[in-house]
Motif scaffolding. Structure first.
Motif, mmCIF file in Angstrom:
data_model
loop_
_atom_site.group_PDB
_atom_site.id
_atom_site.type_symbol
_atom_site.label_atom_id
_atom_site.label_comp_id
_atom_site.label_asym_id
_atom_site.label_seq_id
_atom_site.Cartn_x
_atom_site.Cartn_y
_atom_site.Cartn_z
ATOM 1 N N ASP A 519 -2.565 5.523 8.224
ATOM 2 C CA ASP A 519 -3.482 6.424 7.516
ATOM 3 C C ASP A 519 -4.909 5.992 7.806
ATOM 4 N N GLU A 520 -5.536 6.645 8.765
ATOM 5 C CA GLU A 520 -6.888 6.284 9.193
ATOM 6 C C GLU A 520 -7.966 6.871 8.293
ATOM 7 N N SER A 521 -7.560 7.627 7.275
ATOM 8 C CA SER A 521 -8.542 8.298 6.408
ATOM 9 C C SER A 521 -8.709 7.616 5.060
ATOM 10 N N ASN A 522 -8.121 6.434 4.901
ATOM 11 C CA ASN A 522 -8.175 5.745 3.603
ATOM 12 C C ASN A 522 -9.280 4.690 3.629
ATOM 13 N N ALA A 523 -10.334 4.923 2.856
ATOM 14 C CA ALA A 523 -11.484 4.012 2.844
ATOM 15 C C ALA A 523 -11.120 2.636 2.315
ATOM 16 N N TYR A 526 -9.933 0.045 4.964
ATOM 17 C CA TYR A 526 -11.012 -0.562 5.753
ATOM 18 C C TYR A 526 -11.801 -1.560 4.911
ATOM 19 N N LYS A 548 -17.283 2.223 8.211
ATOM 20 C CA LYS A 548 -16.236 3.244 8.283
ATOM 21 C C LYS A 548 -15.795 3.675 6.893
ATOM 22 N N ALA A 549 -15.632 2.706 5.989
ATOM 23 C CA ALA A 549 -15.219 3.014 4.616
ATOM 24 C C ALA A 549 -16.244 3.901 3.922
ATOM 25 N N SER A 551 -18.338 5.950 5.366
ATOM 26 C CA SER A 551 -18.304 7.289 5.953
ATOM 27 C C SER A 551 -17.180 8.135 5.357
ATOM 28 N N LEU A 552 -16.126 7.464 4.913
ATOM 29 C CA LEU A 552 -14.991 8.167 4.301
ATOM 30 C C LEU A 552 -15.174 8.371 2.798
ATOM 31 N N ASP A 553 -15.942 7.458 2.172
ATOM 32 C CA ASP A 553 -16.130 7.517 0.718
ATOM 33 C C ASP A 553 -17.531 7.013 0.389
#
Length: 605
Positions: A519-523, A526, A548-549, A551-553
């Motif tokens: 799951d690459e979309s879980n902040a 990362y 990255k985290a 950018s997702l959250d």
């Protein structure tokens, strides 16, 4: 030279006595060492895992000249088991007496020729159960191929050599024969893919028959893309077909019969179908009850099976029909040769063959009627978009040379599961599903008769995601067992958290990395990995993970705090100060952010 002269020569030559003494001593030492190893349970694996009866090389047909595309199986190697004709070789049927009493084949089997025409190279013939009449993979004449995953356990049969050849990476794919499980069982036990196509769609010209109404040429492969390519060549399939929405149905009652864990399987399949496009929500059914309602001719077997109203006993009745049909046709095919030659058979096979040859068959038409009704029943259930999920076999692989009562029980339970595809003629692929209680297990996907491309496409579509979920949930600690709600990636995160608390920073990074792969979309994944990187002093990696985290959250306070710490550690004070200020905007009372802000303001002033 007379024996007396030989004796005089030996007694007059002391050097010969030395040689004899060394030889005898060596033999004694070898014998003693063999006994010692056996007593310690050490198994010595044979060369090539005991796979081959004959080694040879059949080169592929000439490649077409450029600009024509390469043949689809170019550069791949394969093996075939000892029921397939190869020109100028005797097809041995797994028995020396059969080989002794038959001539060399005049032609190569159609399926083998097909592989060669499409670019593959055949490297030999592999071991099978005697007369292809068994499911353990053991052969008293040629030896039992060694299961690479579990050397002290059976490889499964009848196509044991072909399965082991693939599992041991001796070939890219292999061809076997599946009558009542000869491809599916060894594929499951050896941890490879095994494909039984729809009955009758692959040519059996040049293949020794066991039971023509059930015999099916099958494929073993490690790689789903190779299985897909070989399957397309084998079945002459069109490369393009309109994509259909898939209905996936779990046969709950079959998992109750099996030691394959139902909760784990359902969890994995449901997670995969949720994430991939074109799959309906998982459905559940009792396949035994469905068969009872839709195969009326099974009532004929009521006299043999005590309670036909129970779904389990329905499967036993179906098994009885399958075995009677197989044995009737085997007797028709081979009775004359067996009675004439009286072949030497292994003790485990001899009793079975004797029972087959001496049996009388009443109401033979009913065997075939059950087969016809089963195909119709599965067609109504699966149509052109259904996939039935079942355990491949009921039990873990048996130990080599298990007691007869254990083998009998293994047969009875396994045949209940195998009989559904065998008697309906549907297509089936068994897929490796990791280990359960230290033994490899397989889960099967079944599609309607003739829906082979649909099934192969489905397996190729699902395989990578399935293996990702399998690896994530296999051998979980008891405290992290599946509860039906927790995603596999979340389980990996929890394992990472446990490693972090135990100050095992590298192990924590590994778990978080595996979670990110799923799951690459879980902040959070990362952000947590960044915390482990900080402990390891890997500040650049920590900063990248936090970025990255964020950018997702955008509201991930911990990500700002950890990125600030990483930047401060490499003396980027202004950037670090901005991160801590962002954290305070989101969480004004955060003590760590307040202290860091105060400290860094002194550095930048």
């Amino acid at each position: 030279m007379s024996s007396d002269s030989k004796m005089k020569l030996i007694t007059s030559n002391p050097k010969l006595w030395i040689v004899i003494g060394v030889t005898v001593a060596g033999a004694f030492i070898i014998t003693a060492e063999t006994r010692r190893r056996r007593s310690k349970g050490i198994l010595i694996v044979k060369e090539d895992y005991g796979v081959f009866i004959q080694r040879f090389e059949l080169l592929p047909f000439p490649q077409p000249p450029p600009p024509a595309a390469k043949q689809p199986l170019s550069a791949l190697t394969f093996a075939v088991n000892d029921v397939f004709d190869v020109k100028e070789y005797v097809t041995g049927f797994g028995n020396p007496d059969w080989k002794r009493t038959h001539e060399e084949a005049g032609k190569t089997a159609v399926v083998v020729t097909n592989m060669l025409k499409n670019g593959a190279t055949c490297v030999g013939k592999t071991v099978i159960d005697e007369l292809s009449f068994g499911i353990t993979g053991e052969n008293s004449h040629y030896g039992t191929p060694t299961n690479p995953a579990s050397p002290s356990y059976i490889p499964g049969g009848s196509s044991s050599g072909s399965a082991v050849a693939v599992a041991a990476e001796l070939v890219d794919f292999a061809i076997g024969i599946d009558t009542i499980g000869g491809v599916r069982i060894p594929a499951s036990f050896c941890g490879v893919l095994g494909f039984r196509p729809s009955h009758g769609v692959v040519s059996t010209i040049g293949v020794l028959p066991n039971s023509q109404s059930l015999d099916t040429v099958g494929i073993f492969a490690r790689d789903p893309s190779i299985l897909h390519r070989v399957g397309h060549v084998l079945l002459h399939l069109n490369p393009v077909e309109p994509r259909r929405t898939r209905r996936v149905i779990v046969a709950d009652d079959l998992f109750q019969l099996s030691k394959v864990p139902q909760q784990k399987t359902v969890y994995i399949v449901s997670k995969v179908t949720e994430k991939l496009s074109g799959y309906q929500a998982l459905k559940h059914m009792n396949i035994g009850q469905y068969i009872l309602s839709n195969v009326p001719s099974l009532k004929y077997f009521h006299e043999q099976i005590s309670n036909l109203q129970n779904g389990t006993y329905t499967l036993k009745a179906l098994t009885a029909a399958m075995l009677l049909l197989q044995r009737y046709e085997f007797k028709t095919n081979h009775e004359e040769w067996i009675n004439t030659v009286k072949p030497k058979l292994g003790s485990d096979v001899a009793d079975s063959i004797h029972a087959v040859i001496t049996a009388n068959h009443d109401n033979i038409k009913t065997y075939y009627k059950v087969r016809t009704e089963m195909r119709s029943a599965l067609r109504s259930l699966l149509k052109d978009d259904g996939i039935l999920v079942v355990p491949t076999v009921a039990d873990a692989s048996l130990k080599l040379k298990s007691k007869k009562n254990l083998v009998t029980e293994f047969h009875d339970r396994t045949f209940c599961l195998l009989s559904i595809t065998t008697m309906s003629g549907c297509c089936q692929v068994t897929v490796p599903f990791g280990k359960h209680e230290d033994t490899l297990i397989g889960v099967s996907f079944i599609a309607n008769h003739g829906a082979d491309k649909f099934l192969l496409d489905t397996v190729l579509d699902m395989y990578q995601s399935l293996q990702g979920q399998v690896s994530a949930v296999t051998n979980l600690p008891p405290s992290l067992d599946l509860n039906g709600n927790l995603d596999a990636s979340e389980l990996l995160k929890e394992k990472g958290n446990a490693a972090f608390k135990g100050r095992q920073w590298n192990k924590a990074v590994t778990y978080y990395t595996e979670a990110i792969k799923l799951d690459e979309s879980n902040a959070t994944f990362y952000c947590n990995r960044a915390a482990a990187y900080l402990e390891l002093g890997c500040f650049q990696q920590a900063e990248e993970d936090c970025t990255k985290a964020i950018s997702l959250d955008k509201k991930n306070v911990k990500a700002y705090l950890r990125r600030g710490t990483a930047r401060e550690s490499v003396l980027y004070y202004k950037d670090a100060l901005q991160d801590f200020k962002h954290a305070l905007v989101l969480e004004p009372q955060n003590k760590a952010a307040k202290m860091a802000e105060k400290r860094l303001q002194k550095q930048v002033s």
